[in-house]
Scaffold this active site. Sequence first.
Site, mmCIF file in Angstrom:
data_model
loop_
_atom_site.group_PDB
_atom_site.id
_atom_site.type_symbol
_atom_site.label_atom_id
_atom_site.label_comp_id
_atom_site.label_asym_id
_atom_site.label_seq_id
_atom_site.Cartn_x
_atom_site.Cartn_y
_atom_site.Cartn_z
ATOM 1 N N GLY A 146 46.834 14.427 -0.723
ATOM 2 C CA GLY A 146 48.006 15.162 -0.229
ATOM 3 C C GLY A 146 47.646 16.245 0.767
ATOM 4 C CG HIS A 151 45.765 12.611 5.082
ATOM 5 N ND1 HIS A 151 45.915 13.972 5.210
ATOM 6 C CD2 HIS A 151 44.783 12.424 4.166
ATOM 7 C CE1 HIS A 151 45.077 14.588 4.397
ATOM 8 N NE2 HIS A 151 44.365 13.679 3.755
HETATM 9 P P1 AMP Z 1 41.718 13.517 1.249
HETATM 10 O O1 AMP Z 1 43.182 13.745 1.085
HETATM 11 O O2 AMP Z 1 40.988 14.668 1.871
HETATM 12 O O3 AMP Z 1 41.060 12.973 0.002
HETATM 13 O O4 AMP Z 1 41.584 12.353 2.332
HETATM 14 C C1 AMP Z 1 42.227 11.112 2.152
HETATM 15 C C2 AMP Z 1 41.681 10.136 3.166
HETATM 16 O O5 AMP Z 1 41.950 10.618 4.487
HETATM 17 C C3 AMP Z 1 40.170 9.958 3.070
HETATM 18 O O6 AMP Z 1 39.831 8.589 3.268
HETATM 19 C C4 AMP Z 1 39.663 10.831 4.199
HETATM 20 O O7 AMP Z 1 38.408 10.416 4.691
HETATM 21 C C5 AMP Z 1 40.761 10.620 5.219
HETATM 22 N N1 AMP Z 1 40.756 11.717 6.201
HETATM 23 C C6 AMP Z 1 40.735 13.042 5.931
HETATM 24 N N2 AMP Z 1 40.670 13.762 7.081
HETATM 25 C C7 AMP Z 1 40.637 12.857 8.093
HETATM 26 C C8 AMP Z 1 40.571 12.967 9.516
HETATM 27 N N3 AMP Z 1 40.506 14.141 10.123
HETATM 28 N N4 AMP Z 1 40.558 11.832 10.241
HETATM 29 C C9 AMP Z 1 40.608 10.615 9.629
HETATM 30 N N5 AMP Z 1 40.686 10.438 8.290
HETATM 31 C C10 AMP Z 1 40.700 11.545 7.523
#
Ligand code: AMP
Length: 289
Positions: free
Chosen positions: A21, A27
Amino acid sequence: MREYRRSLRKEATLGFVPTMGALHDGHIQLTRHAKEENDVALASVFVNPTQFSEGEDFGVYPRTLERDIELLKEANVDCVFAPNREDIYGPEGYKPVCHVEPTPFNHIYEGQIRPEFFRGIATVVTKLFNIVTPTSSYFGQKDITQCALINSLVYDLHIPVSLRFIETIRESSGLAMSSRNQYLSPEEKSVAGILYTALEAAKAVCTVQGRMHRDKVKAAVMAVLETQPMVSKVEYISVCSHKDMQELDELNIEEGGVIHSAIRVGKVRIIDNVLVGKAVEDILGSARS
Ligand code: AMP
């Protein structure tokens, strides 16, 4: 969730984006790929307690579910799965017997600094895959160790899902978008892109030279980071294989590899990585946008 899954046509493909989230464009980019490449796109929002260590920010991690749902609707995501802790880990006081232990990952930098982190991720992703049963699942290159971990998880446990790893989405300063960027003051945010600048500088030298000893790579990253007094700590700089995240003696273009690092700007932890040489096509493949 299971009822929703059963309600879909049997042959419908489902693209799944697991998140914690506090969504941002990084995301949303994953959900775009999920939607483009599948009949149905589904995102989960779950702040997973088991991937936070003692003293980390679990209690204050930003939780913005209503806004997240709005953003996901705008991005044409078909379904949002937002389970609570009990849904995933059983009733209060229940002690799960089984978890997924990716032992070698506990010895690499990120695992040493955050014990239980990778076990928490491997376990929750396995649970989510079992609940959602996606056709494909989408992860960001930003968390490169997570990509390598999930790759091994799916291979080792024969999980029937195809994986797609998507390029990191950045602010114009180069700073990788992250839910934790909200902790940065405006001044800190304006300098935090230095980590990406430093990683890119080292990558550029390596690309020109074709091969480079890891100490030289680290020195090249350090040389840039040292120019910014607001970098309060360099937690690690790692030169490793994109396949298993084990440290390499030498980075070379033909084999490829990753330079990744975690620093503190003020108190806030910033992590980032760049893929070098063959690692770009190995990790991003056709998912490159
Ligand atoms: P998180 O909510 O931080 O667990 O991230 C969920 C997904 O989004 C994970 O696969 C992350 O690697 C991806 N994600 C987070 N930040 C970025 C970004 N800046 N660019 C691309 N994917 C991202």
